[in-house]
Design an enzyme around this catalytic site. Structure first.
Site, short mmCIF file in Angstrom:
data_model
loop_
_atom_site.label_atom_id
_atom_site.label_comp_id
_atom_site.label_asym_id
_atom_site.label_seq_id
_atom_site.Cartn_x
_atom_site.Cartn_y
_atom_site.Cartn_z
N HIS A 213 49.23 62.22 -44.86
CA HIS A 213 49.72 63.54 -44.47
C HIS A 213 50.83 63.49 -43.43
O HIS A 213 51.36 64.53 -43.04
CB HIS A 213 48.57 64.40 -43.94
CG HIS A 213 48.12 63.99 -42.57
ND1 HIS A 213 47.30 62.90 -42.37
CD2 HIS A 213 48.38 64.49 -41.35
CE1 HIS A 213 47.10 62.76 -41.07
NE2 HIS A 213 47.74 63.70 -40.42
C1 UD1 Z 1 48.38 68.44 -37.85
C2 UD1 Z 1 48.71 67.58 -36.63
C3 UD1 Z 1 48.49 66.11 -36.99
C4 UD1 Z 1 47.10 65.88 -37.54
C5 UD1 Z 1 46.91 66.80 -38.74
C6 UD1 Z 1 45.56 66.62 -39.37
C7 UD1 Z 1 50.51 68.38 -35.18
C8 UD1 Z 1 51.91 68.12 -34.76
N1 UD1 Z 1 50.11 67.71 -36.27
O1 UD1 Z 1 49.32 68.14 -38.87
O2 UD1 Z 1 48.65 65.34 -35.81
O3 UD1 Z 1 46.98 64.54 -37.91
O4 UD1 Z 1 47.06 68.14 -38.27
O5 UD1 Z 1 45.34 67.50 -40.41
O6 UD1 Z 1 49.82 69.12 -34.53
N2 UD1 Z 1 48.12 74.21 -43.85
C9 UD1 Z 1 47.28 74.87 -44.69
N3 UD1 Z 1 46.04 75.22 -44.23
C10 UD1 Z 1 45.62 74.96 -42.97
C11 UD1 Z 1 46.51 74.28 -42.12
C12 UD1 Z 1 47.74 73.90 -42.55
O7 UD1 Z 1 47.61 75.14 -45.83
O8 UD1 Z 1 44.49 75.31 -42.62
C13 UD1 Z 1 49.46 73.79 -44.35
C14 UD1 Z 1 50.55 74.76 -44.00
O9 UD1 Z 1 51.46 74.77 -45.04
C15 UD1 Z 1 51.20 74.11 -42.79
C16 UD1 Z 1 51.04 72.63 -43.10
O10 UD1 Z 1 49.77 72.54 -43.78
O11 UD1 Z 1 52.52 74.50 -42.62
C17 UD1 Z 1 51.02 71.75 -41.92
O12 UD1 Z 1 50.07 72.19 -40.93
P1 UD1 Z 1 50.32 71.84 -39.38
O13 UD1 Z 1 49.17 72.29 -38.56
O14 UD1 Z 1 51.67 72.30 -38.98
O15 UD1 Z 1 50.42 70.26 -39.36
P2 UD1 Z 1 49.55 69.14 -40.10
O16 UD1 Z 1 50.41 68.45 -41.07
O17 UD1 Z 1 48.24 69.68 -40.56
#
Ligand code: UD1
Length: 368
Positions: A213
């Site tokens: 991821h």
């Molecule tokens: C975040 C953390 C990362 C951690 C990861 C574990 C930061 C910078 N990154 O990354 O360190 O390893 O979590 O999962 O804080 N989304 C969903 N549903 C959710 C959450 C997210 O669909 O419940 C999708 C959305 O499109 C979102 C994308 O995932 O834009 C990324 O989510 P985000 O929280 O920005 O970062 P992660 O890649 O999850």
């Protein structure tokens, strides 16, 4: 004295579970759980609260996704209001996600002391958002709880006082050992991961588990195809199963990456179902930070698809091999493991299930 415990993203939830358990047994400290809302889908969020026995958050801030600045800003505004409504005596943040960064800054600007759990880790890679989060959080924290000697060494080098640094072990391992014990006693037949395991066992086959991821791996079409080609090659010899993070799922679609018939794609898994899968895997291929450590704690071979790690003890003492993103290298490292030429592994000092108790004892003393 009251502590606010901040959690926002999936890897935070496993880390706060044992801290909350330890706080429950302490008479001098009360706590509130503040959920920043960074992760919000049921399978990225609620399932962990239920399974890991974390009480419902006292405050849920519906901030959600966005660019880094949007997400961080929304969390900061909401958390500032929360601290102003009822001021805590300390704020405890864990890990290195955007919620960790946002809430430590807010607390410090309100002159509320900050405890950082999993402090001092450094990848040296400033293109990694987590590295920036770690550096900023540690630059303003008051108490540093470290998981491994390299983290303590970084903090000392950065000028932190020895009296503020506490090498306590790893709360994520506390949670892992607690849950692994529970897993041994529950019926897992309904897990999608058990069905996969049974199907492999019926054919006399081992299997490997993938998680990916990191933006550097999955946000770039060329890189996704490159890693995908290595995984498909491995899957010709060893069936692979891949629980897919939402970020990765949308990019696999966007970049038209087809991983072929020998890689089984499933949705994000709850903690127990996922543990049930990887603990018996022949190898785990990952770019996660936490999983490098969890595999070391249980002695499961791990190949990290990254050029660096902020958790070097997993390579020095544990089961982790840093393979980078070169397909040949990844394939070679998997073959070594399958031919039983993998490395020996030893569980790091203080990864014994008692880190949260140590943290709470230290905070209780410091805050009184
Ligand atoms: C975040 C953390 C990362 C951690 C990861 C574990 C930061 C910078 N990154 O990354 O360190 O390893 O979590 O999962 O804080 N989304 C969903 N549903 C959710 C959450 C997210 O669909 O419940 C999708 C959305 O499109 C979102 C994308 O995932 O834009 C990324 O989510 P985000 O929280 O920005 O970062 P992660 O890649 O999850």
């Amino acid at each position: 004295k009251k502590i606010y415990i901040v959690a926002g993203a999936r890897p935070n939830f496993m880390k706060i579970a044992p801290i909350v358990r330890a706080l429950k047994t302490n008479n001098n400290l009360t706590y509130k759980i503040i959920h920043t809302g960074q992760h919000y889908d049921r399978e990225m969020n609620e399932v962990f609260f239920e399974e890991l026995g974390i009480p419902q958050p006292d405050t849920f801030m519906a901030t959600g996704s966005g660019t880094h600045s949007q997400q961080t800003a929304k969390i900061m505004i909401a958390f500032e209001e929360c601290c102003q409504t009822e001021r805590p005596d300390a704020v405890l943040v864990v890990g290195d996600v955007n919620s960790t960064l946002a809430c430590s800054i807010v607390a410090k600007k309100l002159s509320i002391p900050v405890a950082h759990v999993e402090a001092g880790l450094r990848s040296g890679d400033m293109t990694m958002p987590e590295e920036i989060n770690r550096l900023v959080t540690d630059s303003i924290s008051d108490w540093f709880f470290t998981t491994e000697p390299s983290a303590t060494a970084h903090l000392r080098r950065e000028g932190k006082l020895d009296s503020a640094i506490h090498h306590v072990g790893h709360v994520m391992v506390d949670n892992l050992l607690f849950q692994a014990d529970k897993l041994a006693r529950i019926d897992t037949t309904d897990f999608e991961t058990s069905q996969f395991k049974t199907a492999q066992a019926a054919q006399g086959k081992q299997y490997g588990v993938i998680t990916l991821h990191r933006p550097s791996n999955v946000d770039n079409s060329k890189m996704m195809h490159q890693i995908g080609s290595a995984l498909m090659e491995i899957a010709n010899e060893l069936p692979l199963i891949f629980p897919v993070h939402p970020r990765t799922r949308s990019n696999l679609d966007k970049f038209n990456v087809d991983l072929g018939p020998n890689i089984t794609l499933i949705g994000p898994q709850a903690y127990m179902a996922f543990l049930n899968l990887w603990k018996d895997a022949a190898v785990v291929l990952t770019d996660s930070g936490g999983l490098q450590e969890e595999t070391t704690a249980l002695g499961v071979p791990c190949i990290t698809i990254r050029e660096n790690t902020e958790r070097p003890i997993t390579v020095e003492q544990g089961s982790n091999v840093l393979a980078g993103t070169n397909p040949e290298r990844i394939i070679t490292e998997v073959r070594k493991i399958l031919q039983n030429k993998g490395k020996r592994c030893c569980r790091p000092h203080l990864w014994d299930g008692k880190a949260a108790e140590r943290i709470v004892a230290i905070l209780a003393k410091e805050l009184l």
